[in-house]
Design a protein around this motif. Structure first.
Motif, PDB file in Angstrom:
ATOM      1  N   SER A 127       0.822  -1.205   0.000  1.00  0.00           N
ATOM      2  CA  SER A 127       0.000   0.000   0.000  1.00  0.00           C
ATOM      3  C   SER A 127       0.863   1.264   0.000  1.00  0.00           C
ATOM      4  O   SER A 127       0.571   2.233  -0.706  1.00  0.00           O
ATOM      5  CB  SER A 127      -0.929  -0.025   1.221  1.00  0.00           C
ATOM      6  N   VAL A 128       1.932   1.254   0.775  1.00  0.00           N
ATOM      7  CA  VAL A 128       2.827   2.416   0.849  1.00  0.00           C
ATOM      8  C   VAL A 128       3.462   2.675  -0.514  1.00  0.00           C
ATOM      9  O   VAL A 128       3.458   3.816  -1.007  1.00  0.00           O
ATOM     10  CB  VAL A 128       3.918   2.199   1.925  1.00  0.00           C
ATOM     11  N   ASN A 135       2.430   1.649  -3.513  1.00  0.00           N
ATOM     12  CA  ASN A 135       1.394   2.040  -4.478  1.00  0.00           C
ATOM     13  C   ASN A 135       0.993   3.497  -4.296  1.00  0.00           C
ATOM     14  O   ASN A 135       0.801   4.221  -5.272  1.00  0.00           O
ATOM     15  CB  ASN A 135       0.170   1.129  -4.363  1.00  0.00           C
ATOM     16  N   ALA A 136       0.863   3.938  -3.051  1.00  0.00           N
ATOM     17  CA  ALA A 136       0.501   5.332  -2.773  1.00  0.00           C
ATOM     18  C   ALA A 136       1.597   6.282  -3.266  1.00  0.00           C
ATOM     19  O   ALA A 136       1.298   7.345  -3.841  1.00  0.00           O
ATOM     20  CB  ALA A 136       0.246   5.533  -1.284  1.00  0.00           C
ATOM     21  N   MET A 137       2.858   5.908  -3.070  1.00  0.00           N
ATOM     22  CA  MET A 137       3.962   6.752  -3.534  1.00  0.00           C
ATOM     23  C   MET A 137       3.996   6.821  -5.057  1.00  0.00           C
ATOM     24  O   MET A 137       4.264   7.882  -5.628  1.00  0.00           O
ATOM     25  CB  MET A 137       5.293   6.225  -2.997  1.00  0.00           C
ATOM     26  N   LYS A 138       3.721   5.700  -5.716  1.00  0.00           N
ATOM     27  CA  LYS A 138       3.671   5.708  -7.183  1.00  0.00           C
ATOM     28  C   LYS A 138       2.577   6.631  -7.687  1.00  0.00           C
ATOM     29  O   LYS A 138       2.778   7.383  -8.637  1.00  0.00           O
ATOM     30  CB  LYS A 138       3.426   4.291  -7.722  1.00  0.00           C
ATOM     31  N   ALA A 139       1.431   6.586  -7.026  1.00  0.00           N
ATOM     32  CA  ALA A 139       0.298   7.426  -7.441  1.00  0.00           C
ATOM     33  C   ALA A 139       0.580   8.907  -7.183  1.00  0.00           C
ATOM     34  O   ALA A 139       0.218   9.764  -7.986  1.00  0.00           O
ATOM     35  CB  ALA A 139      -0.970   6.998  -6.704  1.00  0.00           C
ATOM     36  N   LYS A 140       1.242   9.197  -6.078  1.00  0.00           N
ATOM     37  CA  LYS A 140       1.487  10.588  -5.695  1.00  0.00           C
ATOM     38  C   LYS A 140       2.667  11.196  -6.457  1.00  0.00           C
ATOM     39  O   LYS A 140       2.716  12.398  -6.669  1.00  0.00           O
ATOM     40  CB  LYS A 140       1.749  10.663  -4.194  1.00  0.00           C
ATOM     41  N   HIS A 141       3.625  10.370  -6.860  1.00  0.00           N
ATOM     42  CA  HIS A 141       4.842  10.860  -7.512  1.00  0.00           C
ATOM     43  C   HIS A 141       5.120  10.124  -8.815  1.00  0.00           C
ATOM     44  O   HIS A 141       6.137   9.427  -8.939  1.00  0.00           O
ATOM     45  CB  HIS A 141       6.031  10.723  -6.565  1.00  0.00           C
TER      46      HIS A 141
END
Length: 83
Positions: free
Chosen positions: A33-34, A36-42
């Protein structure tokens, strides 16, 4: 509960002792989850993953950096510090 109440009254995280907008979270992170969230945000960015800690966790994070960088425009760069 004490952590939440103390933060509500003072704005300080009782675990770290510093003013914070978020509280220290307990337990193991959901690394999938961490990442995936970083990929989506950056997107289309190199994200540095700085690690200092137990070697076994370092191996896990290094593998996840490779996994989440493959076939993606977001690249995770693993860096390990040892003292």
């Amino acid at each position: 509960m004490a952590q939440i109440l103390y933060h509500k009254d003072t704005g300080i995280d009782i675990i770290t002792g510093v003013a914070a907008t978020t509280l220290t979270k307990f337990g193991r992170p959901n690394w999938q989850s961490v990442f995936n969230a970083m990929k989506a945000k950056h997107p289309k960015t190199t994200v540095g993953v700085l690690f200092c800690g137990a070697p076994l966790l370092g191996k896990v994070l290094r593998k996840l950096c490779i996994k989440f960088s493959q076939g993606s425009k977001t690249k995770f760069e693993f860096v390990s510090e040892k003292f």
